[in-house]
Design a protein around this motif. Structure first.
Motif, PDB file in Angstrom:
ATOM      1  N   LEU A 265       1.330   7.643 -12.650  1.00  0.00           N
ATOM      2  CA  LEU A 265       0.868   7.628 -11.262  1.00  0.00           C
ATOM      3  C   LEU A 265       1.929   8.148 -10.290  1.00  0.00           C
ATOM      4  N   ASP A 266       2.971   8.809 -10.823  1.00  0.00           N
ATOM      5  CA  ASP A 266       4.043   9.317  -9.954  1.00  0.00           C
ATOM      6  C   ASP A 266       3.507  10.272  -8.898  1.00  0.00           C
ATOM      7  N   GLU A 267       2.571  11.138  -9.274  1.00  0.00           N
ATOM      8  CA  GLU A 267       2.050  12.146  -8.348  1.00  0.00           C
ATOM      9  C   GLU A 267       0.712  11.735  -7.749  1.00  0.00           C
ATOM     10  N   ASP A 268       0.284  10.525  -8.012  1.00  0.00           N
ATOM     11  CA  ASP A 268      -1.010  10.069  -7.505  1.00  0.00           C
ATOM     12  C   ASP A 268      -0.891   9.689  -6.025  1.00  0.00           C
ATOM     13  N   GLU A 269      -1.784  10.203  -5.212  1.00  0.00           N
ATOM     14  CA  GLU A 269      -1.712  10.004  -3.755  1.00  0.00           C
ATOM     15  C   GLU A 269      -1.885   8.540  -3.378  1.00  0.00           C
ATOM     16  N   VAL A 270      -2.860   7.876  -3.980  1.00  0.00           N
ATOM     17  CA  VAL A 270      -3.102   6.472  -3.631  1.00  0.00           C
ATOM     18  C   VAL A 270      -1.933   5.605  -4.060  1.00  0.00           C
ATOM     19  N   ALA A 271      -1.416   5.829  -5.264  1.00  0.00           N
ATOM     20  CA  ALA A 271      -0.283   5.043  -5.735  1.00  0.00           C
ATOM     21  C   ALA A 271       0.940   5.257  -4.855  1.00  0.00           C
ATOM     22  N   ALA A 272       1.138   6.478  -4.367  1.00  0.00           N
ATOM     23  CA  ALA A 272       2.271   6.749  -3.474  1.00  0.00           C
ATOM     24  C   ALA A 272       2.142   5.955  -2.176  1.00  0.00           C
ATOM     25  N   GLU A 273       0.941   5.900  -1.623  1.00  0.00           N
ATOM     26  CA  GLU A 273       0.741   5.123  -0.400  1.00  0.00           C
ATOM     27  C   GLU A 273       0.963   3.636  -0.656  1.00  0.00           C
ATOM     28  N   LEU A 274       0.533   3.159  -1.821  1.00  0.00           N
ATOM     29  CA  LEU A 274       0.734   1.748  -2.152  1.00  0.00           C
ATOM     30  C   LEU A 274       2.208   1.421  -2.351  1.00  0.00           C
ATOM     31  N   ARG A 275       2.951   2.315  -3.009  1.00  0.00           N
ATOM     32  CA  ARG A 275       4.380   2.057  -3.200  1.00  0.00           C
ATOM     33  C   ARG A 275       5.095   1.951  -1.855  1.00  0.00           C
ATOM     34  N   ALA A 276       4.745   2.827  -0.932  1.00  0.00           N
ATOM     35  CA  ALA A 276       5.364   2.770   0.394  1.00  0.00           C
ATOM     36  C   ALA A 276       4.981   1.482   1.113  1.00  0.00           C
ATOM     37  N   ALA A 277       3.725   1.073   0.989  1.00  0.00           N
ATOM     38  CA  ALA A 277       3.273  -0.150   1.651  1.00  0.00           C
ATOM     39  C   ALA A 277       3.916  -1.382   1.017  1.00  0.00           C
ATOM     40  N   PHE A 278       4.070  -1.385  -0.317  1.00  0.00           N
ATOM     41  CA  PHE A 278       4.739  -2.496  -0.979  1.00  0.00           C
ATOM     42  C   PHE A 278       6.181  -2.621  -0.487  1.00  0.00           C
ATOM     43  N   HIS A 279       6.854  -1.488  -0.322  1.00  0.00           N
ATOM     44  CA  HIS A 279       8.232  -1.506   0.184  1.00  0.00           C
ATOM     45  C   HIS A 279       8.263  -2.014   1.622  1.00  0.00           C
ATOM     46  N   ARG A 280       7.352  -1.533   2.442  1.00  0.00           N
ATOM     47  CA  ARG A 280       7.314  -1.898   3.859  1.00  0.00           C
ATOM     48  C   ARG A 280       6.999  -3.375   4.064  1.00  0.00           C
ATOM     49  N   GLU A 281       6.093  -3.920   3.243  1.00  0.00           N
ATOM     50  CA  GLU A 281       5.643  -5.302   3.429  1.00  0.00           C
ATOM     51  C   GLU A 281       6.401  -6.288   2.534  1.00  0.00           C
ATOM     52  N   HIS A 282       7.464  -5.835   1.888  1.00  0.00           N
ATOM     53  CA  HIS A 282       8.245  -6.704   0.982  1.00  0.00           C
ATOM     54  C   HIS A 282       7.319  -7.371  -0.042  1.00  0.00           C
TER      55      HIS A 282
ATOM     56  N   ARG B 265      -4.618  -0.062  -6.788  1.00  0.00           N
ATOM     57  CA  ARG B 265      -5.158   1.304  -6.656  1.00  0.00           C
ATOM     58  C   ARG B 265      -6.665   1.313  -6.846  1.00  0.00           C
ATOM     59  N   ASP B 266      -7.145   0.532  -7.820  1.00  0.00           N
ATOM     60  CA  ASP B 266      -8.581   0.459  -8.063  1.00  0.00           C
ATOM     61  C   ASP B 266      -9.303  -0.129  -6.853  1.00  0.00           C
ATOM     62  N   LEU B 267      -8.698  -1.136  -6.204  1.00  0.00           N
ATOM     63  CA  LEU B 267      -9.314  -1.728  -5.014  1.00  0.00           C
ATOM     64  C   LEU B 267      -9.365  -0.730  -3.859  1.00  0.00           C
ATOM     65  N   VAL B 268      -8.292   0.033  -3.687  1.00  0.00           N
ATOM     66  CA  VAL B 268      -8.270   1.038  -2.608  1.00  0.00           C
ATOM     67  C   VAL B 268      -9.385   2.057  -2.815  1.00  0.00           C
TER      68      VAL B 268
ATOM     69  N   VAL C 286      -3.256  -0.095   3.322  1.00  0.00           N
ATOM     70  CA  VAL C 286      -3.571   1.209   2.741  1.00  0.00           C
ATOM     71  C   VAL C 286      -5.067   1.491   2.849  1.00  0.00           C
ATOM     72  N   ILE C 287      -5.887   0.495   2.572  1.00  0.00           N
ATOM     73  CA  ILE C 287      -7.332   0.694   2.693  1.00  0.00           C
ATOM     74  C   ILE C 287      -7.704   1.043   4.127  1.00  0.00           C
ATOM     75  N   ALA C 288      -7.163   0.274   5.089  1.00  0.00           N
ATOM     76  CA  ALA C 288      -7.490   0.516   6.497  1.00  0.00           C
ATOM     77  C   ALA C 288      -7.041   1.905   6.935  1.00  0.00           C
ATOM     78  N   ALA C 289      -5.844   2.306   6.511  1.00  0.00           N
ATOM     79  CA  ALA C 289      -5.322   3.614   6.920  1.00  0.00           C
ATOM     80  C   ALA C 289      -6.167   4.750   6.346  1.00  0.00           C
ATOM     81  N   ARG C 290      -6.581   4.629   5.092  1.00  0.00           N
ATOM     82  CA  ARG C 290      -7.383   5.683   4.483  1.00  0.00           C
ATOM     83  C   ARG C 290      -8.775   5.753   5.100  1.00  0.00           C
TER      84      ARG C 290
END
Length: 399
Positions: free
Chosen positions: A89-106, A122-125, A160-164
């Protein structure tokens, strides 16, 4: 032998499958599960193994585009399938957004649960139409974390869901998202999940009674018995009344007028965070002389993508005292889809025992001429507590 599965060294299978978009051929023992194959055979250690009972969710991967427990999935069952681990999932768009959100929200601390949590998130998004916190929490209920308290994880997923959705990216439904039981589609060339070709969505239809062959080899089988304080002939006569039986069986509903030898209906069940309403048909055979019968049925749950097939053989005989009856049940079943990952035989037997207790109580009330029981349903909390009480009693009894 099926495509994707061939003989290898003695005692091993040669599997052909797609892992993270790359065709792979690898030898595996028949008893090995997918988690060990990924970690030890392909060095994809991002898939973590925790409980190895399908409970914690740390080993969750994508199997043909759908989340699946790698610790419960036999490697041999994945021949011809597409498997995606967190490394894929390194190049997956949804996973990238989730990784950033996980970092941001601790939303992570030790990180052990994170790979499986990201796959499930990712499946929920992709599926949820809106950022509904309750549905996110339910959707992540099968992924356990011992560090974070979940608040940051839930915020990250809902953000992530809200942003998308705000950007006009809707959920993947219908033809854009393949539906079906989790597992390999043998003989097909399967692309990586994020680039899989569109497939028409198919709603699960009830099995035709004519399709229910007499020969059936269930994956699991168990016996059950209930005692009733009524003569065997009266009990067998009541079991011959399909509508009365459905009214007494927890979670059962009839969706059509019963025929003499067939019935269409449904059964509602819930195991852990997953609920299903199985809709299907059953064929009924009776032997009045022997006070016995057989119910052979199949059904599927369109919303949850689980399916089941099974049979119940019953025989009514005299009970322990004159004027009483004993009903011996022989139950065989096969369960596929998400519920199969939680429906281990021991748990199914425990639940069946509690259902049988309620069924026996309702039958006794009807045979005694009491008021018809209220519409029955499966109370998962009550069932879980009764299972726990029985287990504790057994443990203390052995002490």
């Amino acid at each position: 032998m099926s495509a994707g599965l061939a003989e290898s060294a003695p005692g091993h299978l040669a599997l052909a499958l797609t892992v993270n978009g790359r065709p792979v051929r690898i030898a595996a023992e028949p008893r090995s599960h997918l988690g060990d194959l990924l970690r030890e055979g392909l060095n994809l250690t991002g898939t973590h193994l925790g409980c190895e009972h399908g409970v914690c969710g740390a080993c969750t991967v994508l199997l043909d585009g759908e989340p699946a427990r790698a610790c419960l999935t036999f490697a041999g069952a994945c021949a011809g399938a597409a498997v995606t681990t967190v490394e894929g999932l390194d190049e997956d768009e949804v996973a990238a957004e989730l990784r950033a959100a996980f970092h941001r929200e601790h939303a992570l601390q030790c990180g052990y649960c994170t790979p499986g949590m990201l796959v499930a998130a990712r499946d929920l998004v992709l599926r949820l139409p809106a950022a509904d916190e309750r549905r996110v929490r339910i959707g992540l209920a099968g992924n356990l974390c011992r560090c974070t308290g979940y608040a940051g994880i839930v915020r990250a997923v809902t953000d992530v869901i809200a942003a998308r959705r705000a950007r006009g990216i809707g959920p993947e439904t219908g033809a854009a998202r393949p539906l079906g039981p989790v597992g390999a589609r043998l003989g097909e060339t399967v692309a990586a999940p994020h680039s899989a070709p569109a497939r028409p969505a198919r709603m699960a239809a009830p099995a035709a009674a004519a399709d229910l062959a007499d020969t059936f080899a269930p994956a699991h089988r168990f016996a059950q018995a209930i005692e009733l304080a009524h003569p065997p002939e009266a009990v067998f006569a009541l079991l011959d009344d399909i509508e009365a039986v459905a009214a007494c069986l927890p979670g059962a509903v009839l969706t059509g007028r019963p025929e003499p030898d067939t019935v269409e209906g449904g059964l509602q069940v819930r195991i852990g965070p997953i609920g299903a309403t199985f809709r299907g048909r059953a064929r009924i055979q009776r032997d009045a002389a022997g006070l016995s019968g057989r119910v052979r049925g199949a059904g599927s749950d369109a919303g949850g993508r689980s399916a089941t097939e099974g049979e119940i053989r019953y025989r009514v005989g005299p009970g322990a005292t004159p004027g009483t009856a004993r009903v011996d049940l022989d139950v065989g079943y096969t369960l596929t889809g998400p519920l199969a990952q939680f429906g281990r035989p021991g748990l199914v037997r425990d639940l069946a025992g509690r259902i049988a207790t309620d069924f026996s109580r309702n039958l006794d009330a009807r045979l005694s001429g009491a008021a018809a029981p209220p519409p029955a349903g499966l109370n998962p909390l009550r069932l879980a507590l009764s299972v726990l009480r029985a287990r504790l009693a057994a443990w203390f009894g052995r002490a």
